[in-house]
Design an enzyme around this catalytic site. Structure first.
Site, short mmCIF file in Angstrom:
data_model
loop_
_atom_site.label_atom_id
_atom_site.label_comp_id
_atom_site.label_asym_id
_atom_site.label_seq_id
_atom_site.Cartn_x
_atom_site.Cartn_y
_atom_site.Cartn_z
N PRO A 176 6.77 -5.43 4.27
CG PRO A 176 5.04 -6.57 5.33
CD PRO A 176 5.89 -5.34 5.45
CG ASN A 177 5.27 -9.84 0.66
OD1 ASN A 177 6.07 -10.77 0.61
ND2 ASN A 177 4.18 -9.89 1.41
NE ARG A 217 6.67 -13.92 -7.91
CZ ARG A 217 7.87 -14.24 -8.40
NH1 ARG A 217 8.36 -13.56 -9.41
NH2 ARG A 217 8.57 -15.23 -7.88
CE1 TYR A 235 0.42 -2.99 -4.27
CE2 TYR A 235 0.88 -5.27 -4.86
CZ TYR A 235 0.23 -4.35 -4.06
OH TYR A 235 -0.61 -4.76 -3.07
CG HIS A 266 -4.07 -2.69 5.78
ND1 HIS A 266 -4.46 -1.42 5.44
CD2 HIS A 266 -3.35 -3.15 4.72
CE1 HIS A 266 -4.00 -1.14 4.21
NE2 HIS A 266 -3.34 -2.18 3.76
CG ASP A 283 1.88 1.67 20.24
OD1 ASP A 283 0.99 2.48 19.93
OD2 ASP A 283 1.66 0.65 20.94
CD GLU A 328 -0.43 4.95 5.97
OE1 GLU A 328 -0.57 5.21 7.17
OE2 GLU A 328 -1.31 4.41 5.28
CG HIS A 335 -0.30 2.97 0.98
ND1 HIS A 335 0.19 1.82 1.57
CD2 HIS A 335 -0.83 3.72 1.97
CE1 HIS A 335 -0.05 1.89 2.87
NE2 HIS A 335 -0.66 3.02 3.14
CG LEU A 336 3.95 1.36 -4.68
CD1 LEU A 336 4.31 -0.07 -4.33
CD2 LEU A 336 4.77 1.87 -5.83
CB SER A 337 -2.31 0.24 -4.79
OG SER A 337 -2.34 -0.12 -3.42
NE ARG A 379 -5.23 -3.15 -4.00
CZ ARG A 379 -4.08 -3.72 -3.63
NH1 ARG A 379 -3.11 -2.96 -3.13
NH2 ARG A 379 -3.89 -5.01 -3.76
NE ARG A 390 -5.36 -4.74 -0.54
CZ ARG A 390 -4.38 -5.61 -0.27
NH1 ARG A 390 -3.36 -5.25 0.48
NH2 ARG A 390 -4.41 -6.83 -0.76
#
Ligand code: CA2
Length: 152
Positions: A9-10, A17, A22, A80, A87, A98, A100-102, A107, A111
């Site tokens: 999401p997002n 933004r 990011y 999170h 599952d 997995e 992540h950008l950040s 943070r 998170r």
């Protein structure tokens, strides 16, 4: 070799933004660089983005029938919260990284916990858009070793 890239999401907002957190690359730009890398390594990249948990679960469920070898997954906020995505990955048993950008560990406290990481072969976080390339290379190397071990 087919590799599936899933973004949660997002992440469609990337580049438009919050560039301070990011980065300023769009998701399209990141995906197209990953597609080029995949082609260089002789792989096919399939990409999928959704803001809906159930749609991500459905997409993971389709991977076995379509012969996907590995998944690069940025579950975004679902990292999170989502037992359902965890599952789904555990059920299909397809090696997943997995990403992540950040740096999620630098943070907010919430998170720092991932429901997804325990069912992944590895996690890459904190390198901005480069996290995706590092995750892809790690996954590719893992899959190559897996294939070699099966053939010997
Ligand atoms: O660092 C990451 O890649 C995250 O997965 C990004 C998620 C966040 O919830 C995770 O904790 C870490 C948020 C994705 C939202 O993406 C946006 C992009 C541009 C503007 C606003 C949000």
């Amino acid at each position: 070799m087919k590799i599936l890239l899933i973004n949660g999401p997002n992440l469609q907002l990337l580049g438009y933004r919050e560039p301070g957190i990011y980065g300023d690359d769009t998701l399209e730009a990141i995906t197209s660089r990953l597609r080029e890398l995949a082609a260089e390594l002789g792989c096919e990249l399939i990409d999928f983005q959704s803001n809906y948990e159930g749609a991500i679960v459905d997409r993971i469920g389709e991977t076995v029938a379509e012969g996907v070898s590995g998944i690069v997954l940025n579950p975004a906020a679902y990292t999170h919260t989502s037992v359902a995505i965890r599952d789904a990955i555990a059920a299909v048993k397809i090696p997943t990284v997995e990403v992540h950008l950040s740096n999620v560990h630098a943070r907010e406290e919430f998170r720092r916990h991932s429901f997804i990481a325990p069912v992944c072969i590895g996690v890459v976080a904190g390198f901005g858009a480069d996290s995706y390339e590092l995750a892809f290379r790690g996954l590719y190397s893992h899959l190559r070793k897996q294939t070699k071990n099966k053939n010997h």
